[in-house]
Write an enzyme that holds these catalytic residues in place. Sequence first.
Site, PDB file in Angstrom:
ATOM      1  CG  HIS A 191      -2.223  -0.581   0.938  1.00  0.00           C
ATOM      2  ND1 HIS A 191      -2.922  -1.344   1.830  1.00  0.00           N
ATOM      3  CD2 HIS A 191      -2.981  -0.515  -0.176  1.00  0.00           C
ATOM      4  CE1 HIS A 191      -4.047  -1.729   1.277  1.00  0.00           C
ATOM      5  NE2 HIS A 191      -4.091  -1.250   0.060  1.00  0.00           N
ATOM      6  CD  GLU A 436      -3.582 -13.048 -15.770  1.00  0.00           C
ATOM      7  OE1 GLU A 436      -2.844 -12.128 -15.401  1.00  0.00           O
ATOM      8  OE2 GLU A 436      -4.720 -13.231 -15.294  1.00  0.00           O
ATOM      9  CG  ASP A 460      -0.125 -12.911 -12.973  1.00  0.00           C
ATOM     10  OD1 ASP A 460       0.634 -13.250 -12.044  1.00  0.00           O
ATOM     11  OD2 ASP A 460      -1.187 -12.297 -12.794  1.00  0.00           O
ATOM     12  CB  CYS A 507      -4.683  -4.785 -19.232  1.00  0.00           C
ATOM     13  SG  CYS A 507      -4.897  -6.490 -18.701  1.00  0.00           S
TER      14      CYS A 507
HETATM   15  C1  PEP Z   1      -1.211  -8.952 -15.303  1.00  0.00           C
HETATM   16  O1  PEP Z   1      -0.987 -10.030 -14.737  1.00  0.00           O
HETATM   17  O2  PEP Z   1      -0.477  -8.464 -16.184  1.00  0.00           O
HETATM   18  C2  PEP Z   1      -2.376  -8.144 -14.931  1.00  0.00           C
HETATM   19  C3  PEP Z   1      -2.729  -7.083 -15.605  1.00  0.00           C
HETATM   20  O3  PEP Z   1      -3.086  -8.514 -13.841  1.00  0.00           O
HETATM   21  P1  PEP Z   1      -2.607  -8.369 -12.316  1.00  0.00           P
HETATM   22  O4  PEP Z   1      -1.417  -7.462 -12.281  1.00  0.00           O
HETATM   23  O5  PEP Z   1      -3.781  -7.795 -11.589  1.00  0.00           O
HETATM   24  O6  PEP Z   1      -2.314  -9.783 -11.943  1.00  0.00           O
HETATM   25 MG    MG Z   2      -2.510 -11.022 -13.627  1.00  0.00          MG
END
Ligand code: PEP
Ligand code: MG
Length: 583
Positions: A191, A436, A460, A507
């Site tokens: 955080h 991912e 991931d 993303c």
């Molecule tokens: C990712 O794994 O790239 C992703 C966008 O999801 P998170 O970071 O929430 O696992």
């Molecule tokens: Mg992820």
Amino acid sequence: METIIKGIPVSQGIAIGTAYVLGSVESKLPPSYLPDDDLIPNEIERFQQAVLAAQRDIEDLKARVQIDAIHDIGLIFEAHILILSDPSLHAEVLRRIQRNRMTAEYAVQCTIGEYVRGLKGKPFLNPKINDIQDIERRLLKALIGQHYEELHSLSHEVVVIAHDITPSQTAGMSRERILGFATDVGGTTGHTAIVARAREIPAVVGLGSISDSVKPGTEIIIDGNRGIVIVQPQESTKKNYEKVRSDYREFGAELRSEAGQPAVTLDGCRVQVLGNIEFPNETESVIRNYADGIGLYRTEFLYLDNDGVPDEEIHYDAYFQVVRAMAGRPVTIRTLDLGSDKQFHLSDKERGSTERNPGMGCRAVRYCLENPDIFRSQLRAICRVSAHGDVRLMIPMVSSREETRRVVGMIKGIQERLADEGIAFDPDMKIGIMVEIPSVALTVEQFAGMVDFFSIGTNDLIQYLLAVDRTNEQVAHLFRPDHPAVLRILHYVIENAKRTGVPISMCGEMAGDPMFVLFLLGLGLRNFSVSPPQVPEVKKIIRHASLGVARKTAEDALLLSSSRDVRNYLRGALNSLYKFFPS
Ligand code: PEP
Ligand code: MG
């Protein structure tokens, strides 16, 4: 003598100033006991008064931060207030006072110490330790006046150096006085790091023992772009950094002034640049940075801020706020990605277990399919909110077609039920999966008939491809988006997804790293979803690029065989478009 210390960059920007060294969070009280039983009621009263005082402190800070318009941080304080009123915390402290005749302060320290030791065995809950120690310090301040440095009352500009900084200290930092901070411990998912980014305070964490080696008043440079701290910089280093800092500020102002222009390449290709959010109030930042929509709405926060499992209405309200604010622009809501590094309030029983390797355990869609009632409330809420805008539903951590089929089946069942109940929803709501896990990346075309879109989660994907725990500071240097294997798998995924005609976006954090934008554009990516403050820069790079140059950049980069070569090559390619930061 100038010393350079390498850490983990968690919040961009350059800070130059003198060190203000904070006392350690971990300083311990010696054991202390009451001389006789008669004093026990008084001790219980002291503890209860301390809880009230700590709650008042947090309420005050929360009010100040909200005035400061950083609403999301207020949610962290709500979580702190919840922990303070947790009946099991009270019961444990009272037990120690009554049975063991401990003083209230020693009972608090022992209870929280035990709790923290339990959390240390669960890597996915590590970021929470920070929050709990914050509460311990507030209680000790109320009980024995132990010094708790509130960083909003400093009278001069400083760079803060500490073993650790609690989230509420970060939130309470005066933006005018605290130029930046550096800590011994911490990672990008805690955080404290989240708050530093939201407040745009340059920060580097995971520096080992900087708080022991730096003396108060020492001159310090914090380079939040590259993740380094320079102690006692030479005059020439300082001069260079003063220039970098002023260029960086100028660059930021220029980016903001052009942010409203669309992302169109020099040869006329329109690219979508969307924002990633974790809290509903971040929608403000998405709109302020002129994102084309929300490409990833993480929903784990509902579990952080609510005691227990949120019901359908809690989900619905949180989604409705965002969908209404986005006024017809796309909002991609991702279903729960609980587990691994994601923090949440469930008990071990509700969570299913204490897993040895939670990153590869029962997280995200696996957890949801094991707990259909919890999942169904969320799916129903997303279906219902789809009646109010361009809502898309995204499933995280899919590893097989079978999982996808089961989730899509559940969604269709829920939609039929809503129709029977006469409740509005969009029957054409798009359903997508995150790519991912390497098994899905390498068979992406096999999912084409099952879903409407793909979104690559590089955070991931890199962790699983390179076998590097994304939350482990010790191997942070091995987490390399520029690894040739990462470039190859992205090439494979984007090319094969495009062949099927199913839209593909990205993303993960890599989409917002300026270094990779040209490469990804060259691979054929036309939809980027990034942290909202990164939207203006990604758009700017796209406006300076042509598809021809981007394709050539991607082709060349794919031939390279080391991370260092990839990095140097991509930096060079980007620098030839325009001057960018970090340099
Ligand atoms: C990712 O794994 O790239 C992703 C966008 O999801 P998170 O970071 O929430 O696992
Ligand atoms: Mg992820």
